[in-house]
Write a protein that holds these residues in place. Structure first.
Motif, PDB file in Angstrom:
ATOM      1  N   UNK A 222       0.846  -1.200   0.000  1.00 26.51           N
ATOM      2  CA  UNK A 222       0.000   0.000   0.000  1.00 26.51           C
ATOM      3  C   UNK A 222       0.885   1.255   0.000  1.00 26.51           C
ATOM      4  N   UNK A 223       1.899   1.255   0.835  1.00 27.40           N
ATOM      5  CA  UNK A 223       2.808   2.406   0.923  1.00 27.40           C
ATOM      6  C   UNK A 223       3.497   2.716  -0.386  1.00 27.40           C
ATOM      7  N   UNK A 224       3.839   1.664  -1.134  1.00 24.91           N
ATOM      8  CA  UNK A 224       4.485   1.848  -2.436  1.00 24.91           C
ATOM      9  C   UNK A 224       3.478   2.394  -3.454  1.00 24.91           C
ATOM     10  N   UNK A 225       2.243   1.905  -3.388  1.00 24.26           N
ATOM     11  CA  UNK A 225       1.206   2.335  -4.335  1.00 24.26           C
ATOM     12  C   UNK A 225       0.704   3.749  -4.042  1.00 24.26           C
ATOM     13  N   UNK A 226       0.819   4.174  -2.784  1.00 20.62           N
ATOM     14  CA  UNK A 226       0.411   5.525  -2.375  1.00 20.62           C
ATOM     15  C   UNK A 226       1.513   6.495  -2.794  1.00 20.62           C
ATOM     16  N   UNK A 227       1.492   6.855  -4.072  1.00 18.74           N
ATOM     17  CA  UNK A 227       2.578   7.599  -4.703  1.00 18.74           C
ATOM     18  C   UNK A 227       2.902   8.931  -4.024  1.00 18.74           C
ATOM     19  N   UNK A 228       1.890   9.649  -3.552  1.00 16.34           N
ATOM     20  CA  UNK A 228       2.132  10.962  -2.945  1.00 16.34           C
ATOM     21  C   UNK A 228       2.237  10.883  -1.417  1.00 16.34           C
ATOM     22  N   UNK A 229       2.263   9.664  -0.866  1.00 15.50           N
ATOM     23  CA  UNK A 229       2.413   9.441   0.576  1.00 15.50           C
ATOM     24  C   UNK A 229       1.364  10.182   1.408  1.00 15.50           C
ATOM     25  N   UNK A 230       0.128  10.247   0.879  1.00 15.40           N
ATOM     26  CA  UNK A 230      -0.959  10.948   1.573  1.00 15.40           C
ATOM     27  C   UNK A 230      -1.650  10.047   2.594  1.00 15.40           C
ATOM     28  N   UNK A 231      -1.326   8.745   2.547  1.00 18.00           N
ATOM     29  CA  UNK A 231      -2.024   7.794   3.410  1.00 18.00           C
ATOM     30  C   UNK A 231      -3.252   7.213   2.731  1.00 18.00           C
ATOM     31  N   UNK A 232      -3.465   7.611   1.484  1.00 19.74           N
ATOM     32  CA  UNK A 232      -4.604   7.134   0.694  1.00 19.74           C
ATOM     33  C   UNK A 232      -4.169   6.902  -0.749  1.00 19.74           C
TER      34      UNK A 232
END
Length: 109
Positions: free
Chosen positions: A48-58
């Protein structure tokens, strides 16, 4: 960290090949083929952290479009139809984005 630190390159390749045609992407099938459904909740959170490109938590709709490319740079972009179906399947609280818990619930269900 890269996805290949959690998933095997062969499994990722197989999952990408399965949904090459437009509108053929099915998140649940993709997660099974790439081996994510067999991983621990911690590994699913790492992905999930890798897919959350902008590191917004979503993972927002814009990030979902490029979902396959996060697994394999040469993969196609998801169609609007696929993106919206993916979002509605995982977005339990209807806030228009996928949180870590929602992602984990979808992958491991």
């Amino acid at each position: 960290m890269s996805l290949s630190s959690v998933l095997s390159a062969d499994a990722i390749d197989s999952a990408i090949k399965d949904c090459q045609a437009p509108d053929s992407f099915c998140p649940k099938k993709f997660f099974q083929l790439c081996g994510l459904t067999k991983k621990s909740p911690q590994d699913v959170k790492k992905v999930f952290g890798i897919l959350d490109n902008d590191a917004s938590g979503f993972i927002e709709e814009e990030e979902l479009k490029f979902f396959l490319q996060r697994f394999c740079p040469g993969a196609r972009v998801l169609t609007d139809k696929e993106t919206k179906a993916f979002l509605s399947a995982a977005d339990d609280d209807s806030d228009g984005r996928i949180g870590a818990e929602e992602f984990q619930a979808m992958v491991l269900s």
